[in-house]
Design a protein around this motif. Structure first.
Motif, PDB file in Angstrom:
ATOM      1  N   ARG A 128       1.022   6.617  -7.004  1.00 31.37           N
ATOM      2  CA  ARG A 128      -0.206   7.344  -7.346  1.00 31.37           C
ATOM      3  C   ARG A 128      -0.038   8.854  -7.183  1.00 31.37           C
ATOM      4  O   ARG A 128      -0.543   9.635  -7.986  1.00 31.37           O
ATOM      5  N   ARG A 129       0.697   9.270  -6.171  1.00 31.86           N
ATOM      6  CA  ARG A 129       0.741  10.689  -5.834  1.00 31.86           C
ATOM      7  C   ARG A 129       1.980  11.408  -6.347  1.00 31.86           C
ATOM      8  O   ARG A 129       2.118  12.618  -6.155  1.00 31.86           O
TER       9      ARG A 129
ATOM     10  N   TRP B 248       1.165   8.924   6.611  1.00 31.92           N
ATOM     11  CA  TRP B 248       1.941   7.710   6.332  1.00 31.92           C
ATOM     12  C   TRP B 248       3.248   7.777   7.113  1.00 31.92           C
ATOM     13  O   TRP B 248       3.913   8.786   7.166  1.00 31.92           O
TER      14      TRP B 248
ATOM     15  N   GLU C 235       0.825  -1.210   0.000  1.00 35.53           N
ATOM     16  CA  GLU C 235       0.000   0.000   0.000  1.00 35.53           C
ATOM     17  C   GLU C 235       0.859   1.259   0.000  1.00 35.53           C
ATOM     18  O   GLU C 235       0.479   2.289  -0.562  1.00 35.53           O
ATOM     19  N   LEU C 236       2.050   1.180   0.606  1.00 35.92           N
ATOM     20  CA  LEU C 236       2.954   2.328   0.613  1.00 35.92           C
ATOM     21  C   LEU C 236       3.495   2.589  -0.787  1.00 35.92           C
ATOM     22  O   LEU C 236       3.504   3.733  -1.264  1.00 35.92           O
TER      23      LEU C 236
ATOM     24  N   CYS D   4       3.876  10.690   0.317  1.00 36.53           N
ATOM     25  CA  CYS D   4       2.620  10.005   0.678  1.00 36.53           C
ATOM     26  C   CYS D   4       1.735  10.803   1.623  1.00 36.53           C
ATOM     27  O   CYS D   4       0.570  10.450   1.804  1.00 36.53           O
TER      28      CYS D   4
ATOM     29  N   ARG E 131       3.067  15.449  -6.229  1.00 36.49           N
ATOM     30  CA  ARG E 131       3.973  15.696  -5.110  1.00 36.49           C
ATOM     31  C   ARG E 131       5.409  15.958  -5.544  1.00 36.49           C
ATOM     32  O   ARG E 131       6.247  16.339  -4.719  1.00 36.49           O
TER      33      ARG E 131
ATOM     34  N   ALA F 183       2.128   1.695  -3.613  1.00 37.51           N
ATOM     35  CA  ALA F 183       1.015   2.123  -4.465  1.00 37.51           C
ATOM     36  C   ALA F 183       0.685   3.593  -4.242  1.00 37.51           C
ATOM     37  O   ALA F 183       0.442   4.344  -5.204  1.00 37.51           O
ATOM     38  N   GLU F 184       0.687   4.033  -2.991  1.00 39.93           N
ATOM     39  CA  GLU F 184       0.377   5.436  -2.686  1.00 39.93           C
ATOM     40  C   GLU F 184       1.447   6.360  -3.231  1.00 39.93           C
ATOM     41  O   GLU F 184       1.149   7.433  -3.783  1.00 39.93           O
TER      42      GLU F 184
ATOM     43  N   CYS G 296       9.266  10.062   2.714  1.00 43.26           N
ATOM     44  CA  CYS G 296       8.009   9.322   2.824  1.00 43.26           C
ATOM     45  C   CYS G 296       6.840  10.282   3.020  1.00 43.26           C
ATOM     46  O   CYS G 296       5.803  10.168   2.364  1.00 43.26           O
TER      47      CYS G 296
END
Length: 264
Positions: A158-159, A260, A151-152, A256, A163, A154-155, A252
């Motif tokens: 995605r961002r 996170w 999930e980390l 994220c 960012r 993927a986030e 991080c």
């Protein structure tokens, strides 16, 4: 005729929070880029903008980048702490409007930059992702992530597009001194990263990519950043290595978001 309610008076502290939130949402911007966004949100007039932006720069809440980020402003660690502590003092309506409008505006002001993120094949149970950033054909950054948390990864992928300016501001805004003591020079970024220690890659024209591994418990980063000289690249790489765990954690959060934790 219906009654028209007077506009709520906005105090100095809230105006500063508004500016910090706008700049944080955009990632990074010059004053000339930030003002139209603030104006479109109808948050303050131009004189108020200039006054409080100047105060935020003077107290260290807003900083200016170096090298490829010269002239570009971003929220410093001091400003980030202020937002974390006082964000609930900002109107939820203002926060939501800025958050909703910032990605498309940021894309327009950073259109010279090309950002790309992609998942890579897992290795030894670790999820992997890679992030690239170019400007005018020159590679500014090569960032690689390895983590046991799908999930980390993927986030972060995605961002990354929205960012990327903030990540770049974080990296170029890190204080360091040029150093003459030489670091190994590899023939490619991949070779530099395989050394698992600070190293350089000659990009021609006097510029070097500085590469450094950033280890952690749940996120492992391999980071390469373009600097304009060998001395600057050596100084930046050594400072990044000294700040290894802290810089990994800040990366991080920059990629994220504050919710996170990479436990870097």
């Amino acid at each position: 005729m219906g009654l028209k309610m007077p506009r709520r008076r906005i105090g100095d502290a809230e105006n500063k929070l508004r500016l910090l939130w706008c700049l944080s949402a955009l990632g990074a911007a010059t004053p000339e880029q930030l003002w139209p966004f603030v104006s479109d949100m109808d948050l303050m007039d131009y004189m108020t903008f200039c006054l409080f932006l100047g105060e935020l720069r003077a107290d260290g809440s807003v900083a200016e980048g170096r090298y490829a980020m010269k002239g570009v402003l971003y929220v410093s660690e001091t400003g980030e702490r202020t937002l974390r502590l006082l964000l609930d003092k900002l109107s939820p309506t203002d926060r939501e409007r800025v958050t909703r409008s910032a990605p498309s505006y940021a894309q327009r002001i950073h259109e010279r930059r090309q950002a790309r993120a992609a998942h890579e094949l897992p290795l030894l149970g670790m999820q992997r992702a890679r992030f690239w950033l170019w400007e005018d054909g020159a590679q500014l950054m090569d960032l690689r992530l390895s983590t046991p948390r799908p999930e980390l990864a993927a986030e972060a992928v995605r961002r990354f597009g929205e960012r990327a300016p903030g990540v770049l501001a974080l990296l170029y805004g890190m204080p360091f001194e040029n150093e003459a003591a030489p670091l190994p020079v590899a023939t490619s970024v991949d070779q530099a990263l395989r050394l698992d220690a600070p190293a350089l890659t000659d990009m021609g024209g006097g510029a070097f990519l500085a590469s450094v591994p950033l280890s952690g418990t749940e996120a492992f980063w391999s980071l390469s950043l373009l600097l304009p000289s060998r001395e600057a690249a050596q100084g930046w790489a050594r400072e990044a290595a000294r700040q290894e765990a802290r810089l990994g954690a800040r990366l991080c959060r920059a990629l994220c978001g504050e919710d996170w934790s990479c436990n870097a």
